[in-house]
Design an enzyme around this catalytic site. Structure first.
Site, PDB file in Angstrom:
ATOM      1  N   ILE A 136     -18.236  11.200 -17.204  1.00 41.52           N
ATOM      2  CA  ILE A 136     -19.342  10.265 -17.394  1.00 41.52           C
ATOM      3  C   ILE A 136     -18.851   8.915 -16.873  1.00 41.52           C
ATOM      4  O   ILE A 136     -17.651   8.659 -16.812  1.00 41.52           O
ATOM      5  CB  ILE A 136     -19.822  10.166 -18.866  1.00 41.52           C
ATOM      6  CG1 ILE A 136     -18.670   9.848 -19.821  1.00 41.52           C
ATOM      7  CG2 ILE A 136     -20.520  11.449 -19.285  1.00 41.52           C
ATOM      8  CD1 ILE A 136     -19.120   9.707 -21.272  1.00 41.52           C
ATOM      9  N   ASP A 137     -19.762   8.062 -16.468  1.00 40.97           N
ATOM     10  CA  ASP A 137     -19.399   6.807 -15.828  1.00 40.97           C
ATOM     11  C   ASP A 137     -18.638   5.888 -16.782  1.00 40.97           C
ATOM     12  O   ASP A 137     -18.732   6.001 -18.000  1.00 40.97           O
ATOM     13  CB  ASP A 137     -20.654   6.090 -15.327  1.00 40.97           C
ATOM     14  CG  ASP A 137     -21.408   6.894 -14.293  1.00 40.97           C
ATOM     15  OD1 ASP A 137     -20.762   7.639 -13.544  1.00 40.97           O
ATOM     16  OD2 ASP A 137     -22.654   6.781 -14.242  1.00 40.97           O
ATOM     17  N   LYS A 138     -17.928   4.947 -16.203  1.00 36.56           N
ATOM     18  CA  LYS A 138     -17.117   3.995 -16.966  1.00 36.56           C
ATOM     19  C   LYS A 138     -17.912   3.355 -18.103  1.00 36.56           C
ATOM     20  O   LYS A 138     -17.453   3.311 -19.248  1.00 36.56           O
ATOM     21  CB  LYS A 138     -16.581   2.907 -16.029  1.00 36.56           C
ATOM     22  CG  LYS A 138     -15.861   1.775 -16.732  1.00 36.56           C
ATOM     23  CD  LYS A 138     -15.541   0.634 -15.770  1.00 36.56           C
ATOM     24  CE  LYS A 138     -14.963  -0.562 -16.516  1.00 36.56           C
ATOM     25  NZ  LYS A 138     -14.736  -1.717 -15.620  1.00 36.56           N
TER      26      LYS A 138
END
Length: 302
Positions: A136-138
């Site tokens: 999942i994105d930062k």
């Protein structure tokens, strides 16, 4: 180690990025575009656009900065572990943490934290993301499943490929909806105008997102998204595509939006079959405090 090249052009009317990638081995056009943007490529001692057409007699200087090596050193970073056994770990990743080392984020990642927590992580083909089967994105918070051995990795990756996982996200998005449910079926690929972004493109990979409207506020809505596929930035791209970008999204949404540090997107529910027992496991975690506080503020303004 920094590398420097000087090219004396003998051809004409070839795009700058194409010319360099054809004359310097191991430099892709994407990497060349990045170097041009970073002012590491000069034509006749001047910066030119990527689309500049080289001319015979031009002198091109190329500087390729040394890449900081990826650091797989274990780091004592706190982890919110929701579940763990001999085969899998389920972790609640905080907003602001990168999942695995990369050129832009060589350390202080979830992988560095996991390596401190356990020596048992499934090897990865690339070497720099042991245990990681999905990301999942930062600035997206929430649930991730981690493989502790090769059998677990193979099983979890197969479930992702076969779309048998449960993956639900909460998102605060711009605007209101006229419908309670929706399905976004639009292919996603690299944005042809900005390689750091993804976009809905005709020749992209199949991508399907389902959503349900949970609450509506003044200028914003709370929705739940179900991923059928798992493309890079899928929810963010799809919601922006239909005119409801995720609030706080620095890439795909308006810049002036709700107070916070990144998009209001949270991986709330994660379900999968245990790689060894076959038992269905489902986990759910609440969104972070800033997400809950923002929702309460929107409810008061409603």
């Amino acid at each position: 180690m920094t590398e420097k090249y000087t090219l004396k052009v003998t051809d004409s009317d070839i795009r700058l990025d194409k010319y360099i990638s054809e004359h310097i081995e191991n430099l892709s056009r994407t990497r060349v575009k990045e170097l041009i943007k970073e002012k590491n490529i000069l034509v006749n001692k001047k910066q030119e656009k990527v689309s500049y057409k080289v001319q015979a007699g031009d002198e091109i200087s190329v500087t390729v900065p040394a890449v900081k090596p990826l650091d797989l050193t274990p780091e004592n970073i706190p982890l919110d572990i929701v579940y763990e056994d001999d085969d899998v770990i389920v972790v609640n990743k905080p907003q602001g943490m990168v999942v695995h080392p990369s050129a832009g984020h060589p350390d202080h990642t979830l992988v560095n934290a996991l390596l401190y927590h356990t020596r048992n992580l499934a090897a990865s083909p690339e070497g720099f993301r042991p245990g990681i089967v999905h990301r999942i994105d930062k600035d997206t918070s929430g649930l991730l499943m981690i493989a502790k051995n090769s059998q677990a990795r193979e099983s979890l990756e197969k479930q992702l490929a076969n779309k048998t996982n449960e993956r639900y996200y909460l998102a605060i998005v711009h605007g209101n909806f006229g419908e309670e449910n929706g399905k976004i079926d639009a292919p996603i690929g690299r944005n042809p105008n900005d390689r750091k972004k993804m976009a809905v493109v005709e020749n992209g990979k199949n991508a399907v997102t389902h959503f349900k409207v949970l609450e509506q506020f003044k200028n914003y809505s709370l929705i739940k998204c179900k991923l059928e596929t798992g493309r890079t930035h899928q929810i963010r791209v799809h919601l922006s595509y239909i005119g409801h970008p995720v609030a706080g999204d620095p890439l795909y949404g308006p810049k002036k939006t709700l107070k916070g540090s990144g998009q209001f997107l949270h991986a709330e529910v994660l379900g999968f079959k245990h790689p060894k027992t076959g038992k269905q496991l489902t986990f759910e975690v609440k969104p972070p405090k800033i997400f809950e506080d923002t929702l309460n503020e929107l409810r008061r303004e409603k």
